[in-house]
Scaffold this active site. Structure first.
Site, PDB file in Angstrom:
ATOM      1  N   GLY A  41      -5.677 -10.171  76.740  1.00 59.95           N
ATOM      2  CA  GLY A  41      -4.694  -9.089  76.701  1.00 59.95           C
ATOM      3  C   GLY A  41      -3.241  -9.506  76.646  1.00 59.95           C
ATOM      4  N   GLU A  98       0.618 -12.071  82.519  1.00 62.59           N
ATOM      5  CA  GLU A  98      -0.453 -11.065  82.488  1.00 62.59           C
ATOM      6  C   GLU A  98      -0.023  -9.852  81.674  1.00 62.59           C
ATOM      7  OE1 GLU A  98      -3.443 -10.419  83.144  1.00 62.59           O
ATOM      8  OE2 GLU A  98      -4.152 -11.288  85.019  1.00 62.59           O
ATOM      9  N   ASP A  99      -0.985  -9.222  81.035  1.00 65.32           N
ATOM     10  CA  ASP A  99      -0.705  -7.962  80.354  1.00 65.32           C
ATOM     11  C   ASP A  99      -0.515  -6.836  81.365  1.00 65.32           C
ATOM     12  OD1 ASP A  99      -3.367  -8.087  81.146  1.00 65.32           O
ATOM     13  OD2 ASP A  99      -4.192  -7.306  79.276  1.00 65.32           O
ATOM     14  N   ASP A 102      -4.035  -4.422  87.528  1.00 58.76           N
ATOM     15  CA  ASP A 102      -4.723  -3.161  87.831  1.00 58.76           C
ATOM     16  C   ASP A 102      -5.283  -3.265  89.262  1.00 58.76           C
ATOM     17  OD1 ASP A 102      -5.931  -0.657  87.200  1.00 58.76           O
ATOM     18  OD2 ASP A 102      -7.752  -1.644  86.536  1.00 58.76           O
ATOM     19  N   GLY A 104      -5.989  -5.973  90.633  1.00 59.87           N
ATOM     20  CA  GLY A 104      -5.432  -7.223  91.141  1.00 59.87           C
ATOM     21  C   GLY A 104      -6.469  -8.333  91.227  1.00 59.87           C
ATOM     22  N   LYS A 130      -0.160  -1.204  87.372  1.00 55.85           N
ATOM     23  CA  LYS A 130      -0.807   0.075  87.672  1.00 55.85           C
ATOM     24  C   LYS A 130      -1.069   0.083  89.179  1.00 55.85           C
ATOM     25  CE  LYS A 130      -4.214   1.065  84.577  1.00 55.85           C
ATOM     26  NZ  LYS A 130      -5.653   1.152  84.229  1.00 55.85           N
ATOM     27  N   ASP A 158      -6.759  -3.812  75.110  1.00 55.19           N
ATOM     28  CA  ASP A 158      -7.845  -3.191  74.344  1.00 55.19           C
ATOM     29  C   ASP A 158      -8.665  -2.181  75.130  1.00 55.19           C
ATOM     30  OD1 ASP A 158      -9.091  -5.221  76.040  1.00 55.19           O
ATOM     31  OD2 ASP A 158     -10.911  -4.753  74.915  1.00 55.19           O
ATOM     32  N   ARG A 164      -5.881  -3.426  70.074  1.00 53.40           N
ATOM     33  CA  ARG A 164      -4.976  -4.520  70.461  1.00 53.40           C
ATOM     34  C   ARG A 164      -3.800  -4.646  69.503  1.00 53.40           C
ATOM     35  NH1 ARG A 164      -7.487  -7.728  74.448  1.00 53.40           N
ATOM     36  NH2 ARG A 164      -9.719  -8.031  74.198  1.00 53.40           N
TER      37      ARG A 164
HETATM   38  P1  IMP Z   1      -7.510  -6.256  87.330  1.00 51.61           P
HETATM   39  O1  IMP Z   1      -8.286  -7.464  87.684  1.00 51.61           O
HETATM   40  O2  IMP Z   1      -8.258  -4.994  87.678  1.00 51.61           O
HETATM   41  O3  IMP Z   1      -6.123  -6.252  87.908  1.00 51.61           O
HETATM   42  O4  IMP Z   1      -7.335  -6.209  85.758  1.00 51.61           O
HETATM   43  C1  IMP Z   1      -7.849  -7.224  84.987  1.00 51.61           C
HETATM   44  C2  IMP Z   1      -7.599  -7.060  83.526  1.00 51.61           C
HETATM   45  O5  IMP Z   1      -8.265  -5.905  83.078  1.00 51.61           O
HETATM   46  C3  IMP Z   1      -6.164  -6.879  83.067  1.00 51.61           C
HETATM   47  O6  IMP Z   1      -5.448  -8.071  82.951  1.00 51.61           O
HETATM   48  C4  IMP Z   1      -6.413  -6.241  81.709  1.00 51.61           C
HETATM   49  O7  IMP Z   1      -6.682  -7.233  80.738  1.00 51.61           O
HETATM   50  C5  IMP Z   1      -7.624  -5.383  81.987  1.00 51.61           C
HETATM   51  N1  IMP Z   1      -7.160  -4.016  82.271  1.00 51.61           N
HETATM   52  C6  IMP Z   1      -6.737  -3.489  83.437  1.00 51.61           C
HETATM   53  N2  IMP Z   1      -6.341  -2.213  83.290  1.00 51.61           N
HETATM   54  C7  IMP Z   1      -6.512  -1.943  81.979  1.00 51.61           C
HETATM   55  C8  IMP Z   1      -6.264  -0.780  81.166  1.00 51.61           C
HETATM   56  O8  IMP Z   1      -5.782   0.275  81.614  1.00 51.61           O
HETATM   57  N3  IMP Z   1      -6.577  -0.902  79.839  1.00 51.61           N
HETATM   58  C9  IMP Z   1      -7.118  -2.029  79.298  1.00 51.61           C
HETATM   59  N4  IMP Z   1      -7.338  -3.131  80.009  1.00 51.61           N
HETATM   60  C10 IMP Z   1      -7.049  -3.088  81.340  1.00 51.61           C
HETATM   61 MG    MG Z   2      -5.460  -9.450  81.519  1.00 47.25          MG
END
Ligand code: IMP
Ligand code: MG
Length: 176
Positions: A41, A98-99, A102, A104, A130, A158, A164
């Site tokens: 991402g 990081e993109d 969410d 974490g 987020k 994505d 993307r």
């Molecule tokens: P986390 O581990 O939940 O913080 O998020 C991990 C990864 O999930 C992020 O780096 C994104 O690549 C993907 N991700 C999280 N939220 C979204 C979203 O709203 N849309 C698409 N990808 C997401």
């Molecule tokens: Mg990511």
């Protein structure tokens, strides 16, 4: 079909990227950081961010952690799919790119792994946050924009590998 709701325009993305690059330039004026992008991402953000940092970068590397697949809700622990060698990180000034942060989980996994390689310093730069969905606390040193608790696509991010390529950022509304 899902519906794309515009959230962050291309110029707004560019402004955020430029501001982050300026903050990094200022803080790393006497260091040459290693940028570590978390795939997939972050690829577009990392490419644009690098172009806006007008001071030397030592290296650019990538790690890949497990993704959600076709699900829009994160589950379980992040798994390392492609790692990074310790020598690249050891005693270097590392910035994780990081993109979106969410829950974490994946970011904290990436930070934990990199920290175990004894970098000189370790910072996190995320384009999007987020915060409503956070399960594991993460300190974002360089944050672009905060987004609401909606599923985000575009600018490298994505839904099941789609969207993307979009230059702006959208919320995905799934048909109910
Ligand atoms: P986390 O581990 O939940 O913080 O998020 C991990 C990864 O999930 C992020 O780096 C994104 O690549 C993907 N991700 C999280 N939220 C979204 C979203 O709203 N849309 C698409 N990808 C997401
Ligand atoms: Mg990511």
């Amino acid at each position: 079909m899902e519906k794309l709701v515009p959230l962050i325009s291309e110029p707004q993305v560019a402004d955020a990227v430029k501001r982050l690059a300026q903050e990094i330039e200022r803080d790393y004026a006497d260091r040459t950081p290693v940028l570590v992008g978390v795939l997939k991402g972050s690829f577009m953000f990392l490419a644009d961010l690098m172009r806006q940092i007008h001071t030397p970068i030592r290296n650019v590397e990538f790690m890949r952690l497990s993704s959600y697949g076709a699900a829009t809700v994160s589950s379980g622990e992040a798994k390392v799919l492609v790692g990074i060698s310790e020598a690249i990180v050891h005693q270097q000034d590392v910035i994780v790119v990081e993109d979106i942060v969410d829950t974490g989980r994946s970011t904290s996994t990436a930070l934990k792994i990199l920290q175990s390689y004894s970098p000189a310093s370790l910072a996190l730069c995320a384009l999007l946050d987020k915060p409503d969905r956070r399960q594991i606390p993460v300190t974002i040193d360089y944050l672009g924009l905060t987004v609401p608790d909606r599923f985000i696509v575009g600018y490298g991010i994505d839904f099941d590998e789609r969207y993307r390529e979009l230059p702006a950022i959208y919320a995905l509304d799934e048909p109910s």
